[in-house]
Design an enzyme around this catalytic site. Structure first.
Site, PDB file in Angstrom:
ATOM      1  CD  GLU A 144      -3.037  -1.003   0.195  1.00  0.00           C
ATOM      2  OE1 GLU A 144      -3.122   0.029  -0.482  1.00  0.00           O
ATOM      3  OE2 GLU A 144      -3.782  -1.987   0.025  1.00  0.00           O
ATOM      4  CG  ASP A 284      -5.782  -6.732  -7.650  1.00  0.00           C
ATOM      5  OD1 ASP A 284      -4.761  -6.972  -7.000  1.00  0.00           O
ATOM      6  OD2 ASP A 284      -6.671  -5.956  -7.255  1.00  0.00           O
ATOM      7  CD  GLU A 377     -14.367  -5.463  -2.134  1.00  0.00           C
ATOM      8  OE1 GLU A 377     -14.777  -4.417  -2.662  1.00  0.00           O
ATOM      9  OE2 GLU A 377     -13.154  -5.736  -2.035  1.00  0.00           O
ATOM     10  CD  GLU A 398     -10.423  -1.486  -8.548  1.00  0.00           C
ATOM     11  OE1 GLU A 398     -11.518  -1.041  -8.115  1.00  0.00           O
ATOM     12  OE2 GLU A 398      -9.378  -1.459  -7.875  1.00  0.00           O
TER      13      GLU A 398
HETATM   14  C1  DMJ Z   1      -6.238   0.635  -5.246  1.00  0.00           C
HETATM   15  O1  DMJ Z   1      -5.521   0.933  -4.118  1.00  0.00           O
HETATM   16  C2  DMJ Z   1      -5.363   0.013  -6.273  1.00  0.00           C
HETATM   17  O2  DMJ Z   1      -6.010   0.061  -7.494  1.00  0.00           O
HETATM   18  C3  DMJ Z   1      -5.000  -1.413  -5.938  1.00  0.00           C
HETATM   19  O3  DMJ Z   1      -4.306  -2.053  -6.968  1.00  0.00           O
HETATM   20  C4  DMJ Z   1      -6.195  -2.245  -5.564  1.00  0.00           C
HETATM   21  N1  DMJ Z   1      -7.370  -1.517  -5.506  1.00  0.00           N
HETATM   22  C5  DMJ Z   1      -7.412  -0.258  -4.867  1.00  0.00           C
HETATM   23  C6  DMJ Z   1      -8.703   0.429  -5.190  1.00  0.00           C
HETATM   24  O4  DMJ Z   1      -9.760  -0.419  -5.332  1.00  0.00           O
END
Ligand code: DMJ
Length: 584
Positions: A144, A284, A377, A398
């Site tokens: 993060e 992802d 979600e 997204e």
């Molecule tokens: C964001 O912090 C980034 O896109 C991350 O890759 C996963 N998703 C969150 C937002 O949904």
């Protein structure tokens, strides 16, 4: 609708008939010309202003009620230091002096530039230059902190040094890059493991804590290369890129024979903890960074990894337009669930030219969005209902992100309609006096007191770019997984692939070689043909292999290629035509 990297021009009549039934009618009913219509131009203007208002409503309220703390609580008009909290440190244990890392301000920097507000960008740069410090006793999540803070700073540094964004008041002395470098150095102890896979958590002041958990996620190890690679290119200090690359290579070496990875692993033993995985939570951005690292750094190694990983996804996770989860060892389906995070995937498919597949999945995500007003979600595909405990929508970007990419690739105004619907829902359900609130339960639209920083870094940014992409004109950027733009520069490409031109724009064509072009032109085609029988033939996408004959006639299955939409091998029918006959 424009098909990118198209190869099969003389598709056989029978195949056309089948494809017509399989592919969404909008592929044929809309035209890119209509996007030039004055009606659409007016809509773009109106919508871009509306998104700008949303951004400033979120931003101004953050500044008023939460800054310099990390994120805004828009209902109580207070703050949360979420990066510290992410480290499991309760707020009361944090020093009274601790005021957070101004996370939302950092996350807003590139959006301010994209919206043309250089004055406010400069004000924010000045404040961060004078006040931000990472010498704090806070345990943060490496992934993060990397995508939000390091990515935000590195991207903003590049924008601050770009002559088109002239900073007026103050001489910029690379302060953001110095901050990024300081942060990068604080990340390095996390990589000090027997495997080179980084710990998920690191204390910014003291490094890895005693008895730190060894459990992390695939994206936690595999989504560091863009930011840390960019930091190395900017500072000349290779350690960041080397650490991220070593972790990525180790992770890749842990793939199964099916080219699948799990979701969680142990960084000390290098063993998988959770073998089931998909394209959503915990995985992802791993996929996203393989293709984006290839675009940014030009390494074929990233392309080869991506291509194998992509084929694995299409083969084992894909079910029609949906993606389920599967066991990495067997490929057997485990969970039949749509998750909000998966909605980034059509955007990735745009990069490789699989527009039809991207379009069909995007439609399903939007169908679920419309069903509830936002994306839950988790949604149970078999029962067509929201997951009993994961009913929230935390303002995720997204779907807006994929909508933006699909519009860039096709100029189909349908995607503007989708964008408008997303904007309207956000205003209707999530806007409160003090900002934008998350939704706790999409079935009741009960709100939750949290405005995540990615709402400013990504959600508003992609919606704005959908309606006003003037920032991108004449430039070529890769957006990190947190929406921070990094320029595609030939000087960052270690070894220029043959088909790249030595300029900021990396597209070129050659008669004998496959095309490989830039991120924003949305066409990334493999230079190495997959069909060894026809080495000079151009290939359409990450998995598309042309049929042996241009008229798609065949004698055996060997004469047939691989379908670019499903990545499935085509077979020869009794009548002698290649097609996806088994599916039908
Ligand atoms: C964001 O912090 C980034 O896109 C991350 O890759 C996963 N998703 C969150 C937002 O949904």
């Amino acid at each position: 609708m424009m098909m990118l990297c198209s190869g099969d021009k003389n598709i056989g009549l029978a195949t056309w008939a089948i494809m017509f039934l399989l592919i969404s009618p909008t592929l044929f009913s809309t035209s890119s010309i209509s996007a030039l219509d004055p009606k659409w131009a007016a809509k773009k203007k109106r919508m871009s202003l509306k998104v700008r208002d949303m951004f400033y409503h979120a931003y101004d309220n953050y500044l008023t009620h939460a800054f310099p703390h990390d994120e805004l609580k828009p209902m109580s008009k207070s703050f949360t230091d979420s990066l510290g909290e992410l480290g499991n440190l309760k707020l009361e244990h944090l020093s009274k002096q601790y005021k957070g890392l101004a996370l939302t301000l950092i996350e807003s920097l590139s959006s301010l530039v994209i919206m043309g507000n250089i004055t406010e960008f400069e004000r924010a740069v000045n404040w961060l230059s004078d006040n931000l410090t990472f010498d704090v006793d806070v345990r943060v999540n490496l992934f993060e902190c990397n995508i939000r803070v390091l990515g935000g700073l590195v991207s903003a540094h590049i924008l601050a040094t770009d002559s088109t964004n002239r900073l007026g008041q103050r001489v910029y002395n690379n302060e953001l890059l110095s901050l990024a470098e300081d942060l990068g150095q604080r990340f390095l102890p996390a990589f000090n493991t027997p495997t080179g896979l980084p710990y998920a958590w690191v204390n910014l002041k003291y490094g890895v804590m005693e008895n730190e958990t060894a459990e992390t996620s695939t994206s936690g190890c595999g989504s560091l290369i863009l930011e840390m690679g960019a930091l190395s290119r900017l500072t000349g200090d290779r350690r960041y890129e080397i650490a991220a690359l070593r972790a990525l290579r180790k992770l890749w070496s842990m793939r199964s024979s099916l080219n699948l990875l799990g979701t969680t692993l142990d960084v000390e033993s290098g063993e998988w903890l959770e073998h089931s995985s998909g394209i959503g939570a915990g995985v992802d951005s791993f996929y996203e960074y393989l293709i984006k690292a290839h675009i940014l750094f030009g390494k074929d190694e990233f392309w080869m990894m991506f291509q194998s990983a992509y084929l694995g996804v299409q083969k084992y996770f894909r079910h029609g337009p949906w993606y389920h989860e599967a066991d990495m060892r067997t490929g057997m389906a485990t969970f039949w669930q749509l998750t909000s995070l998966q909605a980034f995937w059509p955007g990735v498919q745009v990069f490789v030219g699989d527009i039809a597949a991207a379009n069909s999945s995007h439609r399903e995500f939007f169908y679920v969005w419309e069903k509830f007003g936002v994306l839950p979600e988790r949604y149970l595909l078999e029962h067509r209902m929201v997951h009993p405990t994961e009913r929230y929508y935390p303002l995720r970007p997204e779907l807006a992100e994929s909508t933006f990419y699909l519009y860039q690739a096709t100029k189909d105004p349908w995607y503007m309609e989708v964008g408008e619907s997303i904007v309207n829902s956000l205003n209707q359900y999530t806007k409160v006096e003090g900002g934008f609130a998350s939704i706790r339960d999409v079935t009741t639209m009960q709100l939750e007191d949290h405005q995540h920083s990615f709402f400013l870094a990504e959600t508003c940014k992609y919606l704005y770019l959908l309606f006003d992409d003037s920032f991108l004109s004449g430039r070529n950027y890769v957006f990190t997984t947190e929406g921070h733009p990094l320029p595609v520069l030939s000087s960052w490409h270690e070894r220029l692939p043959q088909t790249y031109l030595p300029s900021n724009w990396t597209s070129s064509e050659s008669i004998h070689q496959a095309k490989r072009t830039s991120a924003m032109s949305s066409r990334i085609c493999p230079a190495i043909p997959l069909n060894s029988q026809h080495p000079n033939r151009q290939i359409e996408s990450a998995c598309h292999v042309l049929d042996a004959r241009e008229d798609h006639r065949c004698l055996t299955d060997e004469d047939c290629g691989v379908d670019g939409m499903s990545c499935r091998r085509r077979t020869c029918s009794i009548a002698g035509y290649c097609g996806l006959w088994l599916i039908i």
